[in-house]
Design an enzyme around this catalytic site. Structure first.
Site, PDB file in Angstrom:
ATOM      1  N   GLU A   1       0.847  -1.209   0.000  1.00 19.63           N
ATOM      2  CA  GLU A   1       0.000   0.000   0.000  1.00 19.63           C
ATOM      3  C   GLU A   1       0.874   1.248   0.000  1.00 19.63           C
ATOM      4  O   GLU A   1       1.714   1.436   0.894  1.00 19.63           O
ATOM      5  CB  GLU A   1      -0.929  -0.018   1.222  1.00 19.63           C
ATOM      6  CG  GLU A   1      -2.017   1.029   1.128  1.00 19.63           C
ATOM      7  CD  GLU A   1      -3.035   0.907   2.265  1.00 19.63           C
ATOM      8  OE1 GLU A   1      -3.344  -0.224   2.694  1.00 19.63           O
ATOM      9  OE2 GLU A   1      -3.504   1.958   2.716  1.00 19.63           O
TER      10      GLU A   1
ATOM     11  N   LYS B   1      -7.592  -1.834  11.117  1.00 21.42           N
ATOM     12  CA  LYS B   1      -6.923  -2.214   9.855  1.00 21.42           C
ATOM     13  C   LYS B   1      -5.733  -1.291   9.610  1.00 21.42           C
ATOM     14  O   LYS B   1      -4.659  -1.712   9.189  1.00 21.42           O
ATOM     15  CB  LYS B   1      -7.931  -2.149   8.697  1.00 21.42           C
ATOM     16  CG  LYS B   1      -7.398  -2.648   7.366  1.00 21.42           C
ATOM     17  CD  LYS B   1      -6.662  -1.600   6.555  1.00 21.42           C
ATOM     18  CE  LYS B   1      -6.187  -2.166   5.237  1.00 21.42           C
ATOM     19  NZ  LYS B   1      -5.357  -1.222   4.472  1.00 21.42           N
TER      20      LYS B   1
ATOM     21  N   ASP C   1       4.701 -14.756  11.302  1.00 26.94           N
ATOM     22  CA  ASP C   1       3.455 -15.285  10.741  1.00 26.94           C
ATOM     23  C   ASP C   1       2.340 -14.236  10.899  1.00 26.94           C
ATOM     24  O   ASP C   1       1.755 -14.095  11.966  1.00 26.94           O
ATOM     25  CB  ASP C   1       3.116 -16.575  11.508  1.00 26.94           C
ATOM     26  CG  ASP C   1       1.842 -17.232  11.045  1.00 26.94           C
ATOM     27  OD1 ASP C   1       1.048 -16.593  10.332  1.00 26.94           O
ATOM     28  OD2 ASP C   1       1.633 -18.399  11.422  1.00 26.94           O
TER      29      ASP C   1
ATOM     30  N   HIS D   1      -2.884  10.076   0.248  1.00 27.80           N
ATOM     31  CA  HIS D   1      -2.952   8.757  -0.360  1.00 27.80           C
ATOM     32  C   HIS D   1      -2.813   8.849  -1.885  1.00 27.80           C
ATOM     33  O   HIS D   1      -2.038   8.133  -2.496  1.00 27.80           O
ATOM     34  CB  HIS D   1      -4.301   8.118   0.014  1.00 27.80           C
ATOM     35  CG  HIS D   1      -4.369   6.674  -0.296  1.00 27.80           C
ATOM     36  ND1 HIS D   1      -3.794   5.724   0.515  1.00 27.80           N
ATOM     37  CD2 HIS D   1      -4.935   6.014  -1.317  1.00 27.80           C
ATOM     38  CE1 HIS D   1      -4.012   4.538  -0.001  1.00 27.80           C
ATOM     39  NE2 HIS D   1      -4.701   4.689  -1.126  1.00 27.80           N
TER      40      HIS D   1
HETATM   41  C1  MEV Z   1      -6.040   2.492   4.954  1.00 31.30           C
HETATM   42  O1  MEV Z   1      -5.240   1.409   4.584  1.00 31.30           O
HETATM   43  C2  MEV Z   1      -6.101   2.620   6.459  1.00 31.30           C
HETATM   44  C3  MEV Z   1      -7.061   3.687   6.984  1.00 31.30           C
HETATM   45  O2  MEV Z   1      -8.359   3.498   6.443  1.00 31.30           O
HETATM   46  C4  MEV Z   1      -7.062   3.549   8.484  1.00 31.30           C
HETATM   47  C5  MEV Z   1      -8.102   4.394   9.188  1.00 31.30           C
HETATM   48  O3  MEV Z   1      -9.141   4.721   8.583  1.00 31.30           O
HETATM   49  O4  MEV Z   1      -7.875   4.677  10.370  1.00 31.30           O
HETATM   50  C6  MEV Z   1      -6.609   5.062   6.569  1.00 31.30           C
END
Ligand code: MEV
Length: 440
Positions: free
Chosen positions: A85, A280, A296, A393
């Protein structure tokens, strides 16, 4: 439709590629070319990778990047990260730099206990089973002596074995619930070997136990396996600073920024849809270092998400508070990691990553990885509560878009400069490139 194949694993690598390209690809020759393009020219290195799994055809690259400037317990580290990413390494680096002059990250290992279970079915008198277990326990330790000997020399071993009655959840279901200390090893093989021996001894001894009826003697072992849920193998990482140091953006005062971060965490604590994405983002940092160090990541993912819902509600893994004029932001993560054994010493890049991290013990690696997760969350929340996530991003993604559109190096440079002050969208980049191409 191609017909099923038997003995596939016995074919040579070339034969496997031929079979695959002939039966499953639109263009046999280009499929073979792509697969072979990723072979390593060093045949020993290629063989090493071939042997990690069954039916290897080629290698699948992911970038390994470095996030420098992580001050962790007064030690300055550059953290290797393996991730696809585009914005993750940049975000980690930004967060590291931000906390560098504010005392950096402070970490504590809260526990290192691993878990494994022998799941079995016993039909009979529960009191008799308890008496049997009390007599059995020393024999269980004795039976695993050969397996635990060298781990004990390193300060690890089996910590405890207890009998758990799970019949309220499932008829006749019991467990040997075992806890382990595995020091610098992740310990999966050690734990599973111990558990399988414990299961054998359990069955044999039950069969010979005089007080049991014939049915009680026939304990059915269903399975013996470690648990990736390790709520007592936990590390804490924290940052804090006076609120007036939170000069993150011109558009928000430090206190407004701190309040928004606290709110964002509160939302992730009460709202599972947000919590999953929040966590995530944490795992973007965690998995990247877990992968770089040959650990792992599936085990870590499974354990972390179970931990996030340990009170029956899926919640944020991070916390944020404002106490007086101090902003505090921290994470608690269950991380069962190894810095010896497994891929850590076999994969040359995993080995190198550990060397770059100054050869950490498993406990030290837990601390580094928790920091990577905390930093990632701080970077994500900082963007989300200010400019939004897309600006950074898409800027990072611009390179991917340009590559996908076939831009030359000169065009990439020109358009990267131009989009510094413009919103990046796929169509805006495509249009701009079209103009460059027509004006050539
Ligand atoms: C993207 O990979 C991760 C985010 O969505 C985490 C978040 O929203 O806190 C930017």
């Amino acid at each position: 439709m191609p017909s099923p194949i038997s003995g596939f694993s016995k074919l040579t690598k070339e034969e496997k590629i031929d079979w695959l390209a002939t039966n499953y690809s639109a263009n046999t020759e280009s499929t073979k070319t792509i697969i072979k393009k990723y072979w390593n020219t060093d045949s020993n290195l290629q063989q090493l990778h071939d042997e990690f799994i069954e039916n290897t055809l080629t290698n699948f690259y992911l970038p390994l990047g470095i996030a420098p400037n992580f001050l962790i317990n007064n030690q300055l580290l550059a953290i290797p990260m393996v991730i696809e990413e585009s914005s993750v390494v940049a975000a980690a680096s930004r967060a590291a730099k931000f906390w560098l002059d504010k005392g950096g990250f402070k970490t504590t290992v809260l526990g290192t206990e691993k878990v494994g279970q022998v799941h079995f079915i016993y039909v009979g008198d529960t009191k008799k089973l308890t008496n049997f277990f009390n007599e059995l326990k020393p024999k269980l330790h004795e039976a695993t002596k050969n397996l635990t000997h060298s781990m004990e020399k390193r300060g690890g071993g089996i910590l405890d074995i207890s009998l758990r009655n799970k019949t309220a959840d499932l008829d006749n279901y019991f467990q040997l619930h075992c806890t382990f200390e595995t020091k610098d090893a992740m310990g999966a093989n050690f734990i599973n070997s111990c558990l399988e021996q414990l299961a054998t001894t359990l069955k044999e001894e039950a069969n010979n136990y005089e007080s049991f009826t014939p049915i009680e003697k026939k304990i059915e072992v269903v399975m013996s396996i470690l648990s990736n849920y390790v709520p007592n193998c936990v590390v804490r990482a924290e940052v804090s600073c006076p609120i007036d140091k939170l000069n993150v953006t011109a558009s928000l005062t430090p206190i407004a920024f701190a309040n928004k971060i606290v709110r964002a965490v509160q939302i992730a604590n009460v709202e599972p849809h947000r919590a999953v994405t929040h966590n995530k983002g944490i795992m973007n940092g965690v998995d990247a270092v877990v992968l770089a160090t040959g650990n792992d990541f599936r085990a870590i993912e499974a354990g972390v998400h179970a931990y996030a819902s340990k009170d029956g509600h899926y919640r944020s893994l991070t916390n944020a508070t404002i106490e007086g004029d101090i902003f505090r932001f921290w994470i608690e993560l269950p991380l069962a990691l190894g810095t010896v054994g497994g891929l850590t010493s076999i994969h040359p890049l995993a080995k190198l990553s550990l060397e770059l991290l100054q050869k950490p013990s498993a406990e030290e690696l837990m601390q580094i990885i928790a920091v990577a997760g905390l930093a990632q969350n701080f970077a994500a929340l900082s963007a989300l509560v200010t400019t939004g996530i897309q600006q950074g991003h898409m800027k990072m993604h611009l390179g991917n878009i340009l590559t996908q559109l076939g831009a030359t190096e000169a065009q990439k440079e020109q358009l990267t400069n131009r989009f510094k002050n413009e919103t990046v969208t796929h169509s805006a980049v495509a249009d701009a490139l079209k103009v460059l191409n027509t004006n050539k």
